[in-house]
Design an enzyme around this catalytic site. Structure first.
Site, PDB file in Angstrom:
ATOM      1  N   GLU A 182      10.369  10.066   9.535  1.00 40.63           N
ATOM      2  CA  GLU A 182       9.712  11.163   8.833  1.00 40.63           C
ATOM      3  C   GLU A 182       8.187  11.058   8.966  1.00 40.63           C
ATOM      4  O   GLU A 182       7.500  12.060   9.192  1.00 40.63           O
ATOM      5  CB  GLU A 182      10.083  11.161   7.339  1.00 40.63           C
ATOM      6  CG  GLU A 182      11.559  11.278   7.059  1.00 40.63           C
ATOM      7  CD  GLU A 182      12.276   9.927   6.957  1.00 40.63           C
ATOM      8  OE1 GLU A 182      13.270   9.870   6.198  1.00 40.63           O
ATOM      9  OE2 GLU A 182      11.864   8.945   7.614  1.00 40.63           O
ATOM     10  N   CYS A 227      13.582   7.858   2.239  1.00 37.35           N
ATOM     11  CA  CYS A 227      13.276   6.931   1.153  1.00 37.35           C
ATOM     12  C   CYS A 227      12.267   7.617   0.221  1.00 37.35           C
ATOM     13  O   CYS A 227      11.741   8.688   0.529  1.00 37.35           O
ATOM     14  CB  CYS A 227      12.711   5.618   1.710  1.00 37.35           C
ATOM     15  SG  CYS A 227      11.053   5.784   2.434  1.00 37.35           S
ATOM     16  N   HIS A 245       8.746   4.852   9.626  1.00 36.60           N
ATOM     17  CA  HIS A 245       9.903   5.731   9.451  1.00 36.60           C
ATOM     18  C   HIS A 245       9.787   7.008  10.290  1.00 36.60           C
ATOM     19  O   HIS A 245       8.686   7.495  10.568  1.00 36.60           O
ATOM     20  CB  HIS A 245      10.078   6.090   7.984  1.00 36.60           C
ATOM     21  CG  HIS A 245      10.470   4.911   7.147  1.00 36.60           C
ATOM     22  ND1 HIS A 245      10.883   5.039   5.852  1.00 36.60           N
ATOM     23  CD2 HIS A 245      10.523   3.582   7.422  1.00 36.60           C
ATOM     24  CE1 HIS A 245      11.173   3.841   5.354  1.00 36.60           C
ATOM     25  NE2 HIS A 245      10.951   2.948   6.298  1.00 36.60           N
TER      26      HIS A 245
END
Length: 138
Positions: A73, A96, A71
């Protein structure tokens, strides 16, 4: 005369620009981390580990590729230290729950995003639990 854009908006625009680097044509996500003075500490986008390439068929199987894509992030967080004092992360998609826990671990105080992630809304509860400000900008 147009008002000067906030750091929140500029960081979100930066995240959106970097999302274009993602190979994932289903969901292109970018992230931008700032310190409290508005300095960019890191950027990231979703994808595979550097220098790893997979055939187009990998990207077409949406459910399978979800298990392997790193991801945005996490990519952005991996490039900083807590001593850098990250303050804000801007992401063009609501993180998420797994990413939300990692964001909390780094002591980030504010999350700015533009689009809800329908598959995982637990991040909202995690941010509330850790007193992390969550701001949606359209």
């Amino acid at each position: 005369m147009e008002a000067r854009p906030s750091f929140d908006k500029i960081a979100l625009e930066t995240a959106t620009i970097w999302s274009k680097r993602s190979e994932d044509f289903y969901q292109k996500v970018g992230a931008c981390i700032l310190d409290k003075d508005g300095r960019v500490l890191s950027i990231g986008y979703n994808g595979l580990s550097p220098k790893l390439t997979k055939p187009a068929s990998f990207w077409k199987d949406r459910d399978n590729r979800r298990n392997y894509v790193i991801h945005a992030e996490i990519n952005a967080l991996s490039l900083i230290k807590r001593q850098d004092e990250p303050y804000l992360i801007a992401v063009n998609l609501l993180p998420c729950s797994h990413c939300a826990l990692n964001i909390a671990c780094y002591g980030i105080k504010k999350v700015v995003y533009s689009k809800d992630y329908e598959r995982d809304q637990k991040a909202k509860d995690i941010f509330k639990f850790y007193d992390i400000q969550l701001i949606k900008i359209n």
